[in-house]
Write an enzyme that holds these catalytic residues in place. Structure first.
Site, short mmCIF file in Angstrom:
data_model
loop_
_atom_site.label_atom_id
_atom_site.label_comp_id
_atom_site.label_asym_id
_atom_site.label_seq_id
_atom_site.Cartn_x
_atom_site.Cartn_y
_atom_site.Cartn_z
CE LYS A 79 -4.46 1.27 0.31
NZ LYS A 79 -5.52 0.32 -0.45
CB VAL A 174 -28.69 -0.52 -3.02
CG1 VAL A 174 -29.29 -1.74 -2.28
CG2 VAL A 174 -29.33 0.55 -2.28
CB VAL A 177 -20.67 -4.20 -4.49
CG1 VAL A 177 -20.79 -5.86 -4.01
CG2 VAL A 177 -19.50 -3.92 -4.86
P1 NAD Z 1 -20.47 2.45 -3.63
O1 NAD Z 1 -19.79 3.84 -3.14
O2 NAD Z 1 -20.83 2.09 -4.92
O3 NAD Z 1 -21.73 2.29 -2.77
C1 NAD Z 1 -21.86 2.26 -1.22
C2 NAD Z 1 -23.41 2.63 -0.88
O4 NAD Z 1 -23.50 2.46 0.44
C3 NAD Z 1 -23.88 3.78 -1.36
O5 NAD Z 1 -25.24 3.59 -2.03
C4 NAD Z 1 -23.83 4.92 -0.17
O6 NAD Z 1 -25.08 5.61 0.02
C5 NAD Z 1 -24.25 3.57 0.91
N1 NAD Z 1 -24.05 3.84 2.42
C6 NAD Z 1 -23.16 4.59 3.03
N2 NAD Z 1 -23.25 4.80 4.13
C7 NAD Z 1 -24.23 3.97 4.31
C8 NAD Z 1 -24.97 3.80 5.77
N3 NAD Z 1 -24.64 4.18 7.05
N4 NAD Z 1 -26.10 2.98 5.59
C9 NAD Z 1 -26.37 2.32 4.44
N5 NAD Z 1 -25.81 2.49 3.33
C10 NAD Z 1 -24.85 3.56 3.28
O7 NAD Z 1 -19.30 1.36 -3.27
P2 NAD Z 1 -19.34 -0.30 -3.76
O8 NAD Z 1 -18.08 -0.16 -4.73
O9 NAD Z 1 -20.49 -0.81 -3.95
O10 NAD Z 1 -18.35 -0.78 -2.61
C11 NAD Z 1 -19.38 -1.29 -1.33
C12 NAD Z 1 -18.32 -1.90 -0.20
O11 NAD Z 1 -17.73 -3.19 -0.75
C13 NAD Z 1 -17.36 -1.05 0.11
O12 NAD Z 1 -16.73 -1.01 1.33
C14 NAD Z 1 -16.09 -1.18 -0.70
O13 NAD Z 1 -14.72 -0.80 -0.10
C15 NAD Z 1 -16.28 -2.83 -0.78
N6 NAD Z 1 -15.67 -3.47 -1.87
C16 NAD Z 1 -16.14 -3.08 -3.10
C17 NAD Z 1 -15.46 -3.63 -4.30
C18 NAD Z 1 -15.97 -3.35 -5.65
O14 NAD Z 1 -15.66 -4.11 -6.55
N7 NAD Z 1 -16.64 -2.40 -5.86
C19 NAD Z 1 -14.64 -4.88 -3.98
C20 NAD Z 1 -14.25 -5.20 -2.77
C21 NAD Z 1 -14.79 -4.55 -1.67
#
Ligand code: NAD
Length: 345
Positions: A79, A174, A177
């Site tokens: 990192k 939502v 992912v």
């Molecule tokens: P994203 O930003 O597209 O979606 C996150 C969602 O969570 C948003 O809609 C946001 O409004 C909502 N949110 C924020 N605070 C909240 C709360 N207190 N209660 C309910 N909802 C809330 O992110 P993503 O790409 O969908 O990733 C989601 C999680 O998965 C993150 O922790 C990310 O690090 C992890 N992740 C994602 C990937 C990937 O392929 N995108 C891979 C590994 C891990």
């Protein structure tokens, strides 16, 4: 912060770089390179002090090493953190950072993270080849598919039936992912409930998939078979764990546990926790498959291994009286040890 902390975390290499003309100050940390080049994103933050930046680099590089090893990828974990106000980020600074990355000759490969996006990476890429994630691929659906495999492994463990039909799953978040997960769950016949602080996102999945919703804070109290955190880190903590009314926690969010002791707290409540870094490896798998020239179908097939790995970890936890998190850590450490020699930075 001292070298002792680096030793205690098992890190291999930590370096601080400073470039006077551009104002660059950054730390590169490599936790483990025995399985292959250390991969890990670069984040830029106005840390209060160097100690905070170093702690972040050590913590995040260790997490990457465990994630790549648990996914049995031929990669290590690293990192980088750039210390500074993201508003003061310039192309010159990013090119100077690119020269730092280049100096590793491919032993450290970086990508996006907080305040460093694809447009920044393109500047970094102008001076080094060792950047990933600028190819336009999107691993979101592969990550969601990994969560589905994780949920099946969990239900196989809790009641011997890996079917999702009729299971009630509460999805927190939502976004990219979470939405893809809802689509897959609905398709598999699950009864889905969603919660998000973004009302428009909730309305959109409601319209698209006909799923019900609950208020963001009420999601912890909802009776369900599985709670799938797909939003923020730290959501499994002293305040929320006693409220949970589920048998299983399995979702994509990074760092779901506020602390390691919360894995014990879940086990004490009889809730099966699928370690986040095992479940959410799909994005990483997708990136590796893309680099290898494979297509999304190949990545979807490969992420299916999440299920067997979790089954092994759950069995180890059961047989040794430990938590799935401890079993996952031992699994990852064994895979790192199999990697052989360190790269010697
Ligand atoms: P994203 O930003 O597209 O979606 C996150 C969602 O969570 C948003 O809609 C946001 O409004 C909502 N949110 C924020 N605070 C909240 C709360 N207190 N209660 C309910 N909802 C809330 O992110 P993503 O790409 O969908 O990733 C989601 C999680 O998965 C993150 O922790 C990310 O690090 C992890 N992740 C994602 C990937 C990937 O392929 N995108 C891979 C590994 C891990």
């Amino acid at each position: 912060m001292s070298f002792r902390e680096m030793d205690a975390g098992g890190h291999e290499h930590v370096a601080y770089y400073r470039d006077e003309p551009t104002g660059l100050r950054c730390i590169v940390a490599v936790h483990d390179s025995r399985r292959g080049p250390a991969v890990g994103g670069t984040r830029m933050l106005a840390y209060d002090d160097e100690g905070g930046a170093l702690t972040d680099a050590l913590r995040l590089s260790r997490a990457m090493a465990y994630k790549t090893a648990a996914a049995e990828l031929p990669l290590g974990g690293g990192k980088a953190v750039i210390i500074g106000d993201p508003a003061e980020k310039t192309d010159d600074l990013l090119r100077a950072y690119g020269r730092v990355v280049d100096s590793y000759g491919g032993r450290f490969v970086t990508g996006e993270d907080v305040n460093v996006d694809v447009s920044d990476l393109r500047v970094v890429e102008s001076v080094t080849d060792h950047v990933g994630g600028t190819g336009g691929g999107d691993g979101t659906d592969v990550t969601a598919a990994g969560v589905v495999h994780g949920l099946r492994a969990c239900f196989a463990e809790t009641d011997g039936d890996d079917s999702l039909a009729g299971r009630r799953v509460a999805v927190q978040g939502v976004g990219k992912v979470g939405r893809a997960l809802v689509a897959r769950l609905v398709d598999a016949g699950a009864e889905v409930m969603v919660a998000d602080v973004d009302g428009a996102a909730v309305a959109a999945v409601g319209d698209e998939f006909g799923v019900e919703s609950v208020a963001p804070d009420a999601v912890y109290d909802e009776p369900c078979d599985a709670f799938a955190p797909c939003a923020l880190g730290g959501v499994l903590n002293d305040e929320t764990i006693p409220r949970l009314r589920c048998d299983v926690v399995c979702g994509s969010a990074n760092n779901q546990l506020a602390g390691r002791r919360h894995a014990d707290a879940l086990a004490e409540r009889g809730i099966l926790y699928a370690p986040d870094y095992v479940v959410n490896a799909g994005g990483l798998v997708s990136g590796v498959v893309e680099l290898e020239g494979g297509d999304p179908a190949a990545a979807l097939e490969r992420v299916g291994a999440v299920r067997g790995r979790l089954a092994t970890m759950f069995r180890t936890a059961r047989e040794t009286g430990s938590t799935p998190l401890a079993a996952a850590d031992r699994f990852a450490e064994a895979r790192m040890a199999e990697g052989g020699e360190r790269q010697l930075f």
